[in-house]
Motif scaffolding. Structure first.
Motif, PDB file in Angstrom:
ATOM      1  N   SER A 100      19.207  19.366  30.894  1.00 57.75           N
ATOM      2  CA  SER A 100      19.004  20.598  30.138  1.00 57.75           C
ATOM      3  C   SER A 100      20.250  21.131  29.440  1.00 57.75           C
ATOM      4  O   SER A 100      20.125  21.929  28.505  1.00 57.75           O
ATOM      5  CB  SER A 100      18.437  21.693  31.053  1.00 57.75           C
ATOM      6  N   ALA A 101      21.450  20.720  29.871  1.00 53.18           N
ATOM      7  CA  ALA A 101      22.663  21.323  29.294  1.00 53.18           C
ATOM      8  C   ALA A 101      23.911  20.521  29.615  1.00 53.18           C
ATOM      9  O   ALA A 101      23.926  19.690  30.514  1.00 53.18           O
ATOM     10  CB  ALA A 101      22.833  22.744  29.824  1.00 53.18           C
ATOM     11  N   VAL A 102      24.961  20.831  28.855  1.00 58.17           N
ATOM     12  CA  VAL A 102      26.323  20.395  29.174  1.00 58.17           C
ATOM     13  C   VAL A 102      27.064  21.660  29.590  1.00 58.17           C
ATOM     14  O   VAL A 102      27.025  22.671  28.883  1.00 58.17           O
ATOM     15  CB  VAL A 102      27.028  19.753  27.958  1.00 58.17           C
ATOM     16  N   THR A 103      27.697  21.603  30.749  1.00 60.15           N
ATOM     17  CA  THR A 103      28.436  22.753  31.258  1.00 60.15           C
ATOM     18  C   THR A 103      29.894  22.358  31.411  1.00 60.15           C
ATOM     19  O   THR A 103      30.211  21.320  31.989  1.00 60.15           O
ATOM     20  CB  THR A 103      27.861  23.216  32.614  1.00 60.15           C
ATOM     21  N   GLU A 104      30.782  23.203  30.870  1.00 61.46           N
ATOM     22  CA  GLU A 104      32.226  22.979  30.948  1.00 61.46           C
ATOM     23  C   GLU A 104      32.854  24.118  31.739  1.00 61.46           C
ATOM     24  O   GLU A 104      32.436  25.262  31.605  1.00 61.46           O
ATOM     25  CB  GLU A 104      32.845  22.975  29.562  1.00 61.46           C
ATOM     26  N   THR A 105      33.865  23.792  32.535  1.00 59.60           N
ATOM     27  CA  THR A 105      34.627  24.798  33.248  1.00 59.60           C
ATOM     28  C   THR A 105      36.086  24.693  32.813  1.00 59.60           C
ATOM     29  O   THR A 105      36.648  23.600  32.798  1.00 59.60           O
ATOM     30  CB  THR A 105      34.533  24.595  34.777  1.00 59.60           C
ATOM     31  N   TYR A 106      36.656  25.832  32.452  1.00 59.16           N
ATOM     32  CA  TYR A 106      38.045  25.900  32.013  1.00 59.16           C
ATOM     33  C   TYR A 106      38.814  26.893  32.869  1.00 59.16           C
ATOM     34  O   TYR A 106      38.278  27.928  33.282  1.00 59.16           O
ATOM     35  CB  TYR A 106      38.137  26.401  30.561  1.00 59.16           C
ATOM     36  N   ARG A 107      40.086  26.614  33.102  1.00 58.60           N
ATOM     37  CA  ARG A 107      41.026  27.597  33.625  1.00 58.60           C
ATOM     38  C   ARG A 107      41.706  28.149  32.373  1.00 58.60           C
ATOM     39  O   ARG A 107      42.244  27.380  31.575  1.00 58.60           O
ATOM     40  CB  ARG A 107      42.043  26.927  34.546  1.00 58.60           C
ATOM     41  N   ILE A 108      41.621  29.461  32.148  1.00 60.40           N
ATOM     42  CA  ILE A 108      42.192  30.020  30.925  1.00 60.40           C
ATOM     43  C   ILE A 108      43.228  31.089  31.224  1.00 60.40           C
ATOM     44  O   ILE A 108      43.222  31.702  32.293  1.00 60.40           O
ATOM     45  CB  ILE A 108      41.112  30.600  29.972  1.00 60.40           C
ATOM     46  N   PRO A 123      23.495  27.141  18.876  1.00 57.34           N
ATOM     47  CA  PRO A 123      22.474  28.094  19.329  1.00 57.34           C
ATOM     48  C   PRO A 123      22.168  27.954  20.822  1.00 57.34           C
ATOM     49  O   PRO A 123      22.055  26.837  21.332  1.00 57.34           O
ATOM     50  CB  PRO A 123      21.248  27.729  18.484  1.00 57.34           C
ATOM     51  N   GLY A 124      22.072  29.075  21.496  1.00 58.19           N
ATOM     52  CA  GLY A 124      21.745  29.107  22.913  1.00 58.19           C
ATOM     53  C   GLY A 124      22.928  28.973  23.854  1.00 58.19           C
ATOM     54  O   GLY A 124      22.769  29.072  25.066  1.00 58.19           O
ATOM     55  N   THR A 125      24.135  28.767  23.316  1.00 58.41           N
ATOM     56  CA  THR A 125      25.316  28.625  24.164  1.00 58.41           C
ATOM     57  C   THR A 125      25.652  29.966  24.811  1.00 58.41           C
ATOM     58  O   THR A 125      25.586  31.007  24.167  1.00 58.41           O
ATOM     59  CB  THR A 125      26.517  28.121  23.341  1.00 58.41           C
ATOM     60  N   THR A 126      26.012  29.924  26.092  1.00 61.79           N
ATOM     61  CA  THR A 126      26.445  31.133  26.803  1.00 61.79           C
ATOM     62  C   THR A 126      27.807  30.878  27.431  1.00 61.79           C
ATOM     63  O   THR A 126      28.189  29.729  27.685  1.00 61.79           O
ATOM     64  CB  THR A 126      25.455  31.540  27.911  1.00 61.79           C
ATOM     65  N   GLU A 127      28.545  31.964  27.666  1.00 58.80           N
ATOM     66  CA  GLU A 127      29.828  31.884  28.357  1.00 58.80           C
ATOM     67  C   GLU A 127      29.834  32.878  29.498  1.00 58.80           C
ATOM     68  O   GLU A 127      29.209  33.945  29.431  1.00 58.80           O
ATOM     69  CB  GLU A 127      30.990  32.161  27.395  1.00 58.80           C
ATOM     70  N   HIS A 128      30.558  32.507  30.553  1.00 63.59           N
ATOM     71  CA  HIS A 128      30.717  33.340  31.739  1.00 63.59           C
ATOM     72  C   HIS A 128      32.203  33.341  32.080  1.00 63.59           C
ATOM     73  O   HIS A 128      32.849  32.301  31.989  1.00 63.59           O
ATOM     74  CB  HIS A 128      29.976  32.748  32.947  1.00 63.59           C
ATOM     75  N   ILE A 129      32.712  34.465  32.504  1.00 56.57           N
ATOM     76  CA  ILE A 129      34.113  34.531  32.909  1.00 56.57           C
ATOM     77  C   ILE A 129      34.203  35.196  34.270  1.00 56.57           C
ATOM     78  O   ILE A 129      33.449  36.130  34.569  1.00 56.57           O
ATOM     79  CB  ILE A 129      34.975  35.294  31.872  1.00 56.57           C
ATOM     80  N   ILE A 130      35.098  34.676  35.097  1.00 59.93           N
ATOM     81  CA  ILE A 130      35.476  35.323  36.351  1.00 59.93           C
ATOM     82  C   ILE A 130      36.965  35.574  36.228  1.00 59.93           C
ATOM     83  O   ILE A 130      37.760  34.637  36.080  1.00 59.93           O
ATOM     84  CB  ILE A 130      35.182  34.450  37.578  1.00 59.93           C
ATOM     85  N   VAL A 171      45.976  37.602  31.461  1.00 59.61           N
ATOM     86  CA  VAL A 171      44.744  37.450  32.236  1.00 59.61           C
ATOM     87  C   VAL A 171      44.615  35.981  32.622  1.00 59.61           C
ATOM     88  O   VAL A 171      44.744  35.098  31.773  1.00 59.61           O
ATOM     89  CB  VAL A 171      43.508  37.879  31.410  1.00 59.61           C
ATOM     90  N   GLU A 172      44.395  35.738  33.895  1.00 55.01           N
ATOM     91  CA  GLU A 172      44.080  34.402  34.394  1.00 55.01           C
ATOM     92  C   GLU A 172      42.611  34.446  34.781  1.00 55.01           C
ATOM     93  O   GLU A 172      42.161  35.395  35.435  1.00 55.01           O
ATOM     94  CB  GLU A 172      44.929  34.041  35.619  1.00 55.01           C
ATOM     95  N   ALA A 173      41.842  33.438  34.357  1.00 53.82           N
ATOM     96  CA  ALA A 173      40.407  33.474  34.611  1.00 53.82           C
ATOM     97  C   ALA A 173      39.808  32.076  34.609  1.00 53.82           C
ATOM     98  O   ALA A 173      40.427  31.122  34.156  1.00 53.82           O
ATOM     99  CB  ALA A 173      39.723  34.330  33.545  1.00 53.82           C
ATOM    100  N   LEU A 174      38.588  32.008  35.095  1.00 55.10           N
ATOM    101  CA  LEU A 174      37.766  30.815  35.003  1.00 55.10           C
ATOM    102  C   LEU A 174      36.709  31.095  33.945  1.00 55.10           C
ATOM    103  O   LEU A 174      36.079  32.151  33.965  1.00 55.10           O
ATOM    104  CB  LEU A 174      37.091  30.502  36.337  1.00 55.10           C
ATOM    105  N   LEU A 175      36.519  30.160  33.037  1.00 58.38           N
ATOM    106  CA  LEU A 175      35.542  30.300  31.972  1.00 58.38           C
ATOM    107  C   LEU A 175      34.548  29.158  32.079  1.00 58.38           C
ATOM    108  O   LEU A 175      34.939  27.995  32.170  1.00 58.38           O
ATOM    109  CB  LEU A 175      36.218  30.258  30.594  1.00 58.38           C
ATOM    110  N   VAL A 176      33.263  29.494  32.092  1.00 57.72           N
ATOM    111  CA  VAL A 176      32.204  28.492  32.124  1.00 57.72           C
ATOM    112  C   VAL A 176      31.431  28.608  30.807  1.00 57.72           C
ATOM    113  O   VAL A 176      30.985  29.694  30.435  1.00 57.72           O
ATOM    114  CB  VAL A 176      31.253  28.716  33.327  1.00 57.72           C
ATOM    115  N   VAL A 177      31.324  27.475  30.096  1.00 56.69           N
ATOM    116  CA  VAL A 177      30.604  27.435  28.830  1.00 56.69           C
ATOM    117  C   VAL A 177      29.412  26.503  29.030  1.00 56.69           C
ATOM    118  O   VAL A 177      29.583  25.351  29.451  1.00 56.69           O
ATOM    119  CB  VAL A 177      31.494  26.919  27.675  1.00 56.69           C
ATOM    120  N   ARG A 178      28.209  27.003  28.723  1.00 57.75           N
ATOM    121  CA  ARG A 178      26.977  26.215  28.908  1.00 57.75           C
ATOM    122  C   ARG A 178      26.289  26.025  27.565  1.00 57.75           C
ATOM    123  O   ARG A 178      25.900  26.990  26.920  1.00 57.75           O
ATOM    124  CB  ARG A 178      26.056  26.907  29.899  1.00 57.75           C
ATOM    125  N   TYR A 179      26.199  24.755  27.151  1.00 58.72           N
ATOM    126  CA  TYR A 179      25.568  24.377  25.887  1.00 58.72           C
ATOM    127  C   TYR A 179      24.198  23.779  26.213  1.00 58.72           C
ATOM    128  O   TYR A 179      24.124  22.724  26.849  1.00 58.72           O
ATOM    129  CB  TYR A 179      26.369  23.275  25.191  1.00 58.72           C
TER     130      TYR A 179
END
Length: 181
Positions: A100-108, A123-130, A171-179
């Motif tokens: 259903s998707a490609v999910t990437e995790t980044y340390r930013i 289209p439909g891509t979402t991002e999440h940050i912690i 800011v140090e964070a984890l970023l998750v991008v879901r395509y």
């Protein structure tokens, strides 16, 4: 980005462009990246910015990690690959594919006092940050959400222009991008 990585990214860009039957001129037009710049990137003679890589990946219809690494169902980075933009430094730490998707995790890292607007992704891509440290304002560029502090989380649609901003300190964070596929 070191010269070896620039060469690998350039080769991968050429491979993706050719697989889609696009000329240098057509990819340059679709991505709004100059043809000369694109030629230098593909030859490994130029280090791309995070913004340039996202523009090219979006024009090619692939997640950023497809440009940074060869495609595989689960591909942890063999060594952290870092790419920087005007305000954001990102290290791809994980890429995961399912039907259903490609999910990437980044340390930013978002640099203190800096802001970066990223172009819309597929289209439909979402991002999440912690957020790990610092305070960030993130979300759609036209209406970013409230400031997110340490331990906080935010989610936003990334198929519209979106913002990353360090309110005061780095800011140090984890970023998750879901395509979605």
């Amino acid at each position: 980005m070191d010269a070896d990585m620039a060469g690998r990214v350039g080769s991968r860009l050429r491979e993706l462009r050719e697989a889609r039957g696009l000329s240098l001129s057509e990819l340059a037009r679709r991505s709004a990246v100059g043809k000369g710049t694109l030629s230098e990137l593909e030859a490994g003679r130029r280090n791309p910015t995070l913004e340039t890589l996202y523009a090219l990946a979006t024009a090619l219809g692939v997640p950023l990690s497809s440009v940074l690494h060869a495609t595989a169902p689960r591909l942890p980075a063999p060594s952290p690959e870092s790419v920087s933009g005007r305000a954001v430094d990102a290290v791809l730490t994980e890429r995961f594919e399912d039907p259903s998707a490609v999910t990437e995790t980044y340390r930013i890292r978002i640099r203190a006092g800096a802001a970066q607007e990223s172009a819309a992704h597929a289209p439909g891509t979402t991002e999440h940050i912690i957020v790990l440290t610092g305070h960030a304002r993130v979300g759609p560029a036209h209406a970013p959400g409230p400031v997110v502090g340490p331990g906080g989380h935010a989610r936003w649609p990334a198929d519209v222009p979106h913002l990353y901003e360090a309110v005061e300190e780095d800011v140090e964070a984890l970023l998750v991008v879901r395509y979605p596929r």
